[in-house]
Scaffold this active site. Sequence first.
Site, PDB file in Angstrom:
ATOM      1  N   HIS A  55      -5.953  -3.734   2.537  1.00 13.71           N
ATOM      2  CA  HIS A  55      -5.514  -3.491   1.151  1.00 13.71           C
ATOM      3  C   HIS A  55      -4.862  -4.747   0.581  1.00 13.71           C
ATOM      4  O   HIS A  55      -3.747  -5.115   0.959  1.00 13.71           O
ATOM      5  CB  HIS A  55      -4.517  -2.326   1.132  1.00 13.71           C
ATOM      6  CG  HIS A  55      -4.084  -1.910  -0.242  1.00 13.71           C
ATOM      7  ND1 HIS A  55      -4.151  -0.600  -0.668  1.00 13.71           N
ATOM      8  CD2 HIS A  55      -3.567  -2.601  -1.282  1.00 13.71           C
ATOM      9  CE1 HIS A  55      -3.698  -0.507  -1.901  1.00 13.71           C
ATOM     10  NE2 HIS A  55      -3.332  -1.716  -2.300  1.00 13.71           N
ATOM     11  N   HIS A  57      -4.903  -7.350  -3.307  1.00 15.83           N
ATOM     12  CA  HIS A  57      -5.392  -7.514  -4.691  1.00 15.83           C
ATOM     13  C   HIS A  57      -5.682  -8.991  -4.921  1.00 15.83           C
ATOM     14  O   HIS A  57      -4.796  -9.752  -5.314  1.00 15.83           O
ATOM     15  CB  HIS A  57      -4.339  -7.029  -5.698  1.00 15.83           C
ATOM     16  CG  HIS A  57      -4.052  -5.568  -5.610  1.00 15.83           C
ATOM     17  ND1 HIS A  57      -4.492  -4.661  -6.555  1.00 15.83           N
ATOM     18  CD2 HIS A  57      -3.380  -4.846  -4.680  1.00 15.83           C
ATOM     19  CE1 HIS A  57      -4.089  -3.437  -6.205  1.00 15.83           C
ATOM     20  NE2 HIS A  57      -3.416  -3.524  -5.070  1.00 15.83           N
ATOM     21  N   GLN A 150      -5.845  -0.145 -12.959  1.00 16.47           N
ATOM     22  CA  GLN A 150      -4.419  -0.507 -12.918  1.00 16.47           C
ATOM     23  C   GLN A 150      -3.557   0.286 -13.903  1.00 16.47           C
ATOM     24  O   GLN A 150      -2.355   0.451 -13.684  1.00 16.47           O
ATOM     25  CB  GLN A 150      -4.271  -2.004 -13.201  1.00 16.47           C
ATOM     26  CG  GLN A 150      -2.854  -2.541 -13.176  1.00 16.47           C
ATOM     27  CD  GLN A 150      -2.238  -2.565 -11.790  1.00 16.47           C
ATOM     28  OE1 GLN A 150      -2.630  -3.361 -10.944  1.00 16.47           O
ATOM     29  NE2 GLN A 150      -1.303  -1.673 -11.522  1.00 16.47           N
ATOM     30  N   HIS A 208      -4.730   4.439  -4.738  1.00 14.93           N
ATOM     31  CA  HIS A 208      -3.288   4.185  -4.741  1.00 14.93           C
ATOM     32  C   HIS A 208      -2.631   5.528  -5.031  1.00 14.93           C
ATOM     33  O   HIS A 208      -2.693   6.023  -6.162  1.00 14.93           O
ATOM     34  CB  HIS A 208      -2.911   3.201  -5.852  1.00 14.93           C
ATOM     35  CG  HIS A 208      -3.174   1.771  -5.540  1.00 14.93           C
ATOM     36  ND1 HIS A 208      -4.422   1.269  -5.318  1.00 14.93           N
ATOM     37  CD2 HIS A 208      -2.311   0.716  -5.423  1.00 14.93           C
ATOM     38  CE1 HIS A 208      -4.339  -0.025  -5.069  1.00 14.93           C
ATOM     39  NE2 HIS A 208      -3.067  -0.393  -5.124  1.00 14.93           N
ATOM     40  N   GLU A 211       2.580   6.131  -5.074  1.00 19.20           N
ATOM     41  CA  GLU A 211       3.363   4.924  -4.786  1.00 19.20           C
ATOM     42  C   GLU A 211       4.590   4.948  -5.688  1.00 19.20           C
ATOM     43  O   GLU A 211       4.685   4.195  -6.666  1.00 19.20           O
ATOM     44  CB  GLU A 211       2.520   3.660  -5.033  1.00 19.20           C
ATOM     45  CG  GLU A 211       3.225   2.384  -4.617  1.00 19.20           C
ATOM     46  CD  GLU A 211       2.467   1.128  -5.035  1.00 19.20           C
ATOM     47  OE1 GLU A 211       1.447   1.235  -5.716  1.00 19.20           O
ATOM     48  OE2 GLU A 211       2.934   0.027  -4.670  1.00 19.20           O
ATOM     49  N   ASP A 307      -1.354  -6.111   0.486  1.00 19.12           N
ATOM     50  CA  ASP A 307      -1.200  -5.647  -0.889  1.00 19.12           C
ATOM     51  C   ASP A 307      -1.112  -6.803  -1.880  1.00 19.12           C
ATOM     52  O   ASP A 307      -2.012  -6.996  -2.681  1.00 19.12           O
ATOM     53  CB  ASP A 307       0.015  -4.714  -1.022  1.00 19.12           C
ATOM     54  CG  ASP A 307      -0.080  -3.804  -2.247  1.00 19.12           C
ATOM     55  OD1 ASP A 307      -1.151  -3.790  -2.894  1.00 19.12           O
ATOM     56  OD2 ASP A 307       0.895  -3.109  -2.555  1.00 19.12           O
ATOM     57  N   TRP A 313       3.936  -8.540  -8.270  1.00 17.36           N
ATOM     58  CA  TRP A 313       4.572  -7.459  -7.517  1.00 17.36           C
ATOM     59  C   TRP A 313       5.313  -7.949  -6.284  1.00 17.36           C
ATOM     60  O   TRP A 313       6.170  -7.277  -5.747  1.00 17.36           O
ATOM     61  CB  TRP A 313       3.516  -6.413  -7.095  1.00 17.36           C
ATOM     62  CG  TRP A 313       2.962  -5.703  -8.286  1.00 17.36           C
ATOM     63  CD1 TRP A 313       3.492  -4.606  -8.895  1.00 17.36           C
ATOM     64  CD2 TRP A 313       1.797  -6.047  -9.041  1.00 17.36           C
ATOM     65  NE1 TRP A 313       2.729  -4.265  -9.987  1.00 17.36           N
ATOM     66  CE2 TRP A 313       1.680  -5.132 -10.094  1.00 17.36           C
ATOM     67  CE3 TRP A 313       0.837  -7.060  -8.927  1.00 17.36           C
ATOM     68  CZ2 TRP A 313       0.652  -5.175 -11.029  1.00 17.36           C
ATOM     69  CZ3 TRP A 313      -0.196  -7.112  -9.859  1.00 17.36           C
ATOM     70  CH2 TRP A 313      -0.279  -6.174 -10.891  1.00 17.36           C
TER      71      TRP A 313
HETATM   72 FE   FE2 Z   1      -2.120  -2.062  -4.059  1.00 16.14          FE
END
Ligand code: FE2
Length: 411
Positions: A55, A57, A150, A208, A211, A307, A313
């Site tokens: 996982h 991005h 997203q 996702h 979360e 991630d 993030w």
């Molecule tokens: Fe993610």
Amino acid sequence: MLIKNVHIESQDVPQDVRIINGKFTEIKNEIEKHDNEEVIDGNGKLLLPPFVDSHVHLDATRTAGDPEWNETGTLFDGIRIWGERIKTLTKEDVKSRAKATLREQVANGLQVVRSHVDVTDPNLTALEALLEVKEEVKDQVELQLVAFPQAGILSTPNGKDLMEQAAKMGVDVIGGLPHYEFTRDYGVESLKFIVNLAEKYDKLIDVHCDEIDDPNSRNLEVLATLAYETGLGNKVTASHTTAMSSYNDAYTYKLFRLLEMANLNFVANPEVNLHLGGRFDTYPKRRSMTRIKELSEAGINVSFGEDDIKDPWYPMGNGNMLDQVQVGILAGGLMGYSQIQGAYKFVTNNAAKTLHIQDHYGIEVGKPANCILLNQTNFYDALNEHAEVLYSIRKGKELVETQPKSVKLNY
Ligand code: FE2
């Protein structure tokens, strides 16, 4: 090629491994060298299947600080800042950043990566870019792409159309973000849409899911029910599920019965979960990682991902899966000696199961000769010492070679 004297995974007795025409052809205690055969002396070190990041991005990677740093460290500020950055996205920008991160990952022994890609941009620029990257890097790394909404599917103008367009363009996996949809009803409807789309185009699913530090975020039970009732089972993955760390135990007990029946996979993203979680708590402060120990003990598949690598993030990240293992087992209470020795599975075999690639993954005769040689004899030492990847071998060729550092103490 002949790799002599290696400990394969957690096996006690060292083995020799022969590779011919890019495949493992022989694995046993002692193999005689053929004339002109290339030999790697393993010196009793640890041979693992390649690391897998289940996982990440890649469309957002290496954008940290652009246009601004996420100073609060919340998921929501990350989404806001990415919403600004995406306005300046170009295909070349995405490709160069993604490729730079992939090179860093490959250097750290990764050969398989599942990347989510934001498909709420009406131009689908990032998706076009990553589809090209996938093709361009295929000899070095197997890249799976997930259509990731997203901003939600029902909560985005034309969200459903964009997801379907992404499916047609060739993503491998259908994603989702039900807890971020405007309403609980939208969340449920988005999950039904995702499952229908995946069935229509024969794709995997990776959502996702929950979360958020909200014990009432319960999309997981909907996703698990759909996985169970459609029979999609282990083609379905629930990423994050951090709300599970806030669920009460009575509800979780009931939920686990369903999770075992549904047979879906879980992905935790240890560093990022700890970084983004607990941001609305004072004290006590939650760790906000899903229940990896309890899921594993229930026989449910769990793997780890990075991630975010230097993006809105998460400001850190280096493509080294050992970092995720260390943080994951520490936060998850999995530091018994035997648990540490077995923890490589979160970023190798378990991750391969999540990605549904077991038919061509693993150190077994007949499978593609993909493996990594770490500079320690067992995983406890490899993790503790952050062992170098001496070799990453892909289809029988040396993809990566590392010279171990040498330190001279002058006393
Ligand atoms: Fe993610």
